[in-house]
Design an enzyme around this catalytic site. Sequence first.
Site, short mmCIF file in Angstrom:
data_model
loop_
_atom_site.label_atom_id
_atom_site.label_comp_id
_atom_site.label_asym_id
_atom_site.label_seq_id
_atom_site.Cartn_x
_atom_site.Cartn_y
_atom_site.Cartn_z
N GLU A 47 0.69 -1.20 0.13
CA GLU A 47 -0.04 0.13 -0.08
C GLU A 47 0.95 1.36 0.12
O GLU A 47 1.97 1.33 0.64
CB GLU A 47 -0.84 0.09 1.33
CG GLU A 47 -1.72 1.28 1.64
CD GLU A 47 -2.30 1.23 2.99
OE1 GLU A 47 -1.62 0.88 3.72
OE2 GLU A 47 -3.36 1.75 3.23
N CYS A 174 -4.92 -2.96 2.45
CA CYS A 174 -4.60 -2.84 3.99
C CYS A 174 -5.95 -3.11 5.04
O CYS A 174 -6.21 -4.30 5.09
CB CYS A 174 -4.10 -1.59 4.39
SG CYS A 174 -3.27 -1.67 6.10
N1 CDT Z 1 -3.12 1.37 6.47
C1 CDT Z 1 -3.86 0.95 7.25
O1 CDT Z 1 -5.36 0.55 6.77
N2 CDT Z 1 -3.73 0.50 8.59
C2 CDT Z 1 -4.56 0.08 9.36
C3 CDT Z 1 -4.01 0.24 10.69
C4 CDT Z 1 -5.27 0.54 11.37
S1 CDT Z 1 -5.09 1.26 13.23
C5 CDT Z 1 -5.86 2.56 12.68
C6 CDT Z 1 -4.57 -1.65 9.35
O2 CDT Z 1 -5.83 -2.16 9.44
O3 CDT Z 1 -3.75 -2.24 9.30
#
Ligand code: CDT
Length: 330
Positions: A47, A174
């Site tokens: 990502e 993600c």
């Molecule tokens: N980039 C991304 O989507 N990261 C999220 C972090 C969540 S914590 C606010 C994830 O689900 O891995």
Amino acid sequence: MVRIINLGAAQMGPIARDEGRAQVVERLIAHLREAKRRGCDLVVFPELTLTTFFPRWWLEDEAELEAFYETEMPGPQTRPLFDEARRLGLGFCLGYAELIPGDETRRKCRFNTAVLVGAEGEILGKYRKIHLPGHAEHEPQRAFQHLEKRYFEPGDLGFRVFRGFGGLIGMCICNDRRWPETYRVMGLQGVEMVLLGYNTPSRHPLTPDHDAPSWHHNTLSMQAGAYQNGTWVVGVAKGGIEEGVHHIAGSQIIAPSGETVAQAATEGDELITAACDLDLGRSYKAHIFDFARHREPRHYALITALKGAVTPEEGARIEAAAQAAREAAE
Ligand code: CDT
């Protein structure tokens, strides 16, 4: 006919804030060359591959913020990546921040995007991240921000599945990987391989009890999505300590059985590979998860009717209303 995708998951180590696109693209090209050497057909990058994970900062200066986005793909700085991939005969999946500048016909939009690029350099598919985590306002009590809700809009392209590399390929990004709906919508289109990149901090400022099982949640979500839909899932991290924030790594290639067949061992730039037989999903799709035989969508009304959870009484009321509407229509 055997349908195998020789897949490379190109994990990236940290990208510094002052690391220019040209430097990053050089790292990506090194991955491509190694992938070619190891016989890959398709390489998956994380990502927001081209920059540091900028949603960790509250940025008030629009010009400073927008410098993290691409207005065209390929653009002048990413063209060398496309050229080298085509020269090597490799496809790839690339995550990046997308800015649509806006004009008289369309307002300005910013998305967290991934493209699937064929071996001839053609764009086979595009996905814009739908589940945006984090918050939209400055929360100075946090050790670091997670401002995806401020810097991106929810994707407007849905969870589409694209034909390419001899199979049916889907993408998500993600946080999408934590939601069963993501995989199921693609599963209902017969998806055979889901490609996804992630930037996942290992510390959760507001929920420290999630820190220890963070790696487990990552694996659990992707393995469940694979098994329950009879699809390969490829999760590719940007890992390590980036601008002071540690991100989990452990990129994985997961078979339709839900079993991980390759996993990164480091938190840096690392290519893992696997020969992915797309037909391994067939037995899952034809038996335990034969959707046409076994799904019961009339009992799933709440999933599309509601955004947030309600009381059991309200849930029962909505279900009953959905049933009555169905009966009236029959
Ligand atoms: N980039 C991304 O989507 N990261 C999220 C972090 C969540 S914590 C606010 C994830 O689900 O891995």
